[in-house]
Design an enzyme around this catalytic site. Structure first.
Site, PDB file in Angstrom:
ATOM      1  N   ASP A  61       1.069  -1.487  -0.020  1.00 42.06           N
ATOM      2  CA  ASP A  61      -0.080  -0.073   0.224  1.00 42.06           C
ATOM      3  C   ASP A  61       1.132   1.180  -0.077  1.00 42.06           C
ATOM      4  OD1 ASP A  61      -2.079   1.790   0.315  1.00 42.06           O
ATOM      5  OD2 ASP A  61      -3.166   0.467   1.953  1.00 42.06           O
TER       6      ASP A  61
HETATM    7  C1  BGC Z   1      -5.363   3.302   0.105  1.00 41.48           C
HETATM    8  C2  BGC Z   1      -4.826   2.544  -1.574  1.00 41.48           C
HETATM    9  C3  BGC Z   1      -5.256   3.032  -2.795  1.00 41.48           C
HETATM   10  C4  BGC Z   1      -3.702   3.512  -2.133  1.00 41.48           C
HETATM   11  C5  BGC Z   1      -3.521   4.287  -3.571  1.00 41.48           C
HETATM   12  C6  BGC Z   1      -3.813   4.550   0.224  1.00 41.48           C
HETATM   13  O1  BGC Z   1      -3.496   5.051   0.101  1.00 41.48           O
HETATM   14  O2  BGC Z   1      -4.903   2.989   1.231  1.00 41.48           O
HETATM   15  O3  BGC Z   1      -6.184   1.701  -1.170  1.00 41.48           O
HETATM   16  O4  BGC Z   1      -4.647   1.758  -3.319  1.00 41.48           O
HETATM   17  O5  BGC Z   1      -3.875   5.145  -1.304  1.00 41.48           O
HETATM   18  O6  BGC Z   1      -4.114   5.079  -4.536  1.00 41.48           O
END
Ligand code: BGC
Length: 747
Positions: free
Chosen positions: A253
């Site tokens: 993540d």
């Molecule tokens: C989130 C993810 C997301 C990623 C890209 C993160 O802050 O937890 O779910 O896919 O950002 O935007």
């Protein structure tokens, strides 16, 4: 010419890569400027994938891969430099609503719709579905997730993955795993038993990986039993790959975890969104022999195998013109098939012929909240409000109220309507206008003039924070007073009050539901929400959604409330899942705590009869088939969600009172029409996880099969015996907690 991806074996390409290139390949290309060189004779991509990219290496024929959110529809930047056009995407219903359909085909279609938009906008991997569990009502991202039950979550996610990937783009299961809160989300240590992990928090992922083969999985921010998930070889290699057969790549993540080298070693192949410090650290670890280059090669090889399948690699001539009209139709259909009718006294709904003039109260009757905030939002062109939907369906809405509310709403707007924002908008509830005050005398007047009242209650929140009890889980004082005055005034005139819930998560309902004749739960229904609501209110569509998440009577009744969001207060570092496997209905049922609306509950405009429940055999061998007939016994066509629960004997382990093991939704049954349903229960459906032996074990004894219309409305029961215990599957002893967890026990 050096070896080329696609023409030459990946091993050859790897041999030709420098260490610097390798360390960049496993960390995302945060700087978008580097990405256009990916063209390699391909069309120059102009999109800003809101997510990220991998590094391109032109000399080796490796293009950049484009990764974009998210779970309720594609999220790309709608505006581009020097371009007058706006690139909108469809806001589909949020996952919690899709799950309430209990219809895997519908979830698949929605996946197809999202995948189609990703493909036609030039995106390779859609960062969804998200399938963390609804552990606690206050979870800030719960709208992005399906359910409190792992079977529902896993089946829905599997269908979504199949739909997305049918379009030739990849899906990404996230956030793996046990990421059930936003408080301290970057470092919270989730302390959880092996049994609860396997049966509850990993199960949905396991189902989706095995059934749908996602191209990618995203590790989560949190730690499990002391180790960051992105640094956990036990999670990413032993469980995900060895036990479940996952063959795609794992990405972190965004900025997740702490140690890039540990992440590489753990099999977290790609670190997103990519930072120079990470690639430098990996480069230097290889040079100093702290990291085997063969491990990095393995990570890269997994990324490249997926890259070969991408539309970018195949030079797919994307149109930038997805079929938004067809997807809007799909969004409407999906919402209408999923909303849940919670209450319907004296057949308040559907509206009668004489119900023509409607007085709509509540700010958000006039402005729909399509979804939540953060990376799960979509830049959609419009959202059809309840009032617009009702007008489209031919109802007369009170003009005076409409003018007042619309004027009031121009003073502020919720953050997630900031369509142009490239940055993840974090929720600030304060920025949302409080209920507009209306004089009691005006409400009395409207009660005389109109045929009925509708009131919308709205909740929006999202990534980056959990919810609060005051003015969020509970109604605000203004909402309560509006409900009371409208309800008193309209009821005094013999007129009904319909409450619409446009909410992203569970709220308290028990204290005020008596004031409403009907309550329709729309969750966050995507951009066609108002039209879908009108379809149900008018009776054009018969409600068939059921709750995939319990509505407790009060927050303190939730099993997780005792330790959510962890300790120490303020900025918790650790959260102990003391409720163990007793999440959602497993708890309410087993501990006899009465919910406001139970898991699996939902009303229809018709009634259904269940009969002829039969088991293939009274003794279990490798499986048992369950057959039954469901008949529409009412006066209008409708669909029924049928749930199959098992009560298992508790010989070696204690068991929840019952657990969902199968579900199905009938086709549209005409009055009097019957459909036969068949379910198959295999040994896995009988088994619980025994942490002592690290095995799934089915205890010998009597199993009851309970088929019902909800977790508490069991219509038919049958039983079979398992003469001898079975060790259904032996797995690895991993992810053990290092402390003793005082788990809930019925005994
Ligand atoms: C989130 C993810 C997301 C990623 C890209 C993160 O802050 O937890 O779910 O896919 O950002 O935007």
């Amino acid at each position: 010419m050096p070896p080329q991806l696609g023409r030459d074996p990946i091993a050859e390409v790897l041999k030709a890569m420098t260490l610097e290139e390798k360390s960049l390949m496993v960390t995302g290309a945060k700087r978008r400027e580097v990405v256009p060189v990916a063209t390699l004779g391909r069309k120059q991509k102009n999109i800003t994938a809101v997510g990220g990219y991998t590094y391109p290496f032109v000399r080796l024929g490796i293009p950049a891969i484009y990764l974009s959110d998210g779970p309720a529809g594609l999220r790309i930047a709608p505006r581009r430099e020097n371009d007058p056009n706006t690139y909108y995407c469809t806001a589909f219903p949020v996952a919690t609503l899709v799950a309430s359909s209990w219809d895997v085909q519908l979830a698949e279609q929605v996946g197809r719709g999202m995948g189609h938009e990703a493909l036609e906008y030039g995106v390779d991997i859609l960062l969804g579905p998200a399938l963390n569990l609804h552990r606690d009502p206050l979870g800030g991202r719960s709208f992005e997730y399906y359910s409190e039950d792992p079977l529902v979550s896993g089946k829905m996610a599997a269908a979504a993955v199949q739909g997305i990937q049918s379009q030739g783009v990849g899906a990404c299961l996230k956030h793996f795993a046990a990421n059930n809160q936003e408080t301290s989300r970057r470092f919270i240590n989730t302390v959880v038993s092996e049994r609860a992990l396997r049966e509850i928090y990993l199960k949905g992922f396991e189902i989706a990986v095995r059934e749908a083969k996602p191209w990618t999985v995203m590790s989560s921010y949190n730690k499990i039993n002391g180790v960051y998930t992105s640094e956990s070889k036990e999670l990413l290699e032993t469980i995900l790959r060895e036990e479940w057969g996952f063959d795609g790549f794992v990405l972190s993540d965004w900025y997740g975890g702490e140690d890039a080298v540990k992440q590489m070693k753990a099999g977290n192949d790609l670190l997103m969104p990519g930072l120079a410090v990470w690639s430098n650290k990996i480069d230097s670890a290889v040079r100093h022999r702290n990291l085997e280059v063969s491990l990095v090669d393995q990570n890269i090889s997994r990324i490249l195998q997926v890259a070969l399948k991408t539309p970018t690699f195949k030079n797919y001539p994307y149109s930038e013109k997805p079929n938004l009209v067809a997807n809007a139709r799909l969004a409407r259909e999906a919402a209408a098939q999923s909303m849940v009718l919670l209450k319907n006294d004296s057949k308040a709904l559907p509206l009668a012929e004489t119900d023509k003039k409607i007085a709509a109260f509540g700010n958000y009757s006039y402005k729909l909240i399509v979804g939540g905030t953060g990376s799960g939002m979509v830049n959609n062109k419009y959202g059809v409000s309840l009032v617009q939907g009702l007008e489209n369906a031919g109802y007369q809405l009170d003009k005076g109220l409409k003018e007042r509310y619309q004027a009031y709403l121009t003073r502020g707007r919720p953050q997630n309507l900031k369509a142009d924002s490239l940055i993840t908008a974090l929720p600030k509830l304060d920025s949302i206008l409080g209920e507009m005050a209306i004089d009691e005398s005006l409400i009395h007047l409207k009660a005389k003039e109109a045929d009925l009242a509708v009131i919308t209650i709205m909740r929006v929140f999202g990534e980056g924070g959990d919810r609060k009890l005051a003015n969020d889980y509970y109604l605000t004082a203004e909402e309560r007073s509006l409900l009371k005055t409208v309800s008193d005034s309209f009821h005094a005139q013999g007129k009904k009050v319909v409450v619409i819930l446009n909410i992203g998560g569970v709220i308290e309902v028990a204290s005020w539901r008596g004031m409403a004749d009907a309550i329709l739960l729309a969750w966050q229904p995507g951009q066609e929400g108002g039209n879908a609501l009108a379809d149900l209110i008018s009776g054009k569509v018969n409600p068939s959604g059921k709750l995939a998440t319990t509505f407790p009577k009060d927050y303190q009744d939730s099993p997780s409330s005792k330790n959510f969001p962890g300790t120490p207060a303020g900025e918790p570092k650790q959260v102990v899942y003391e409720e163990g496997v007793y999440v959602g209905y497993r708890y309410f049922d087993s501990f006899k705590v009465d919910p406001a609306y139970e898991f699996g509950y939902g009303l229809s405009y018709t009634t259904f009869g269940y009969k002829n429940l039969k088991l293939g055999s009274g003794t279990f061998k490798d499986k048992v088939t369950v057959t039954l007939e469901v008949t529409n016994t009412g006066n209008v066509a409708g669909r029924e969600v049928v749930q199959v629960y098992i009560s298992a004997p508790a010989k070696t382990m204690e068991k929840p009172l019952k657990e969902l093991k199968g579900f199905a939704k009938t086709r549209l049954l005409q009055p009097g029409e019957t459909q036969s349903l068949v379910f198959t229960l295999d040994a896995h459906a009988l088994a619980s996880f025994d942490a002592n032996t690290s095995a799934w074990v089915a205890d010998a004894g009597l199993y009851q099969v309970k088929v019902g219309a909800s977790s508490q409305n069991i219509k038919q029961t049958a039983s079979f015996t398992l003469p001898k215990s079975i060790i259904v599957q032996k797995v690895n002893k991993v992810l053990s907690p290092h402390v003793r967890i005082k788990e809930f026990s019925k005994n």
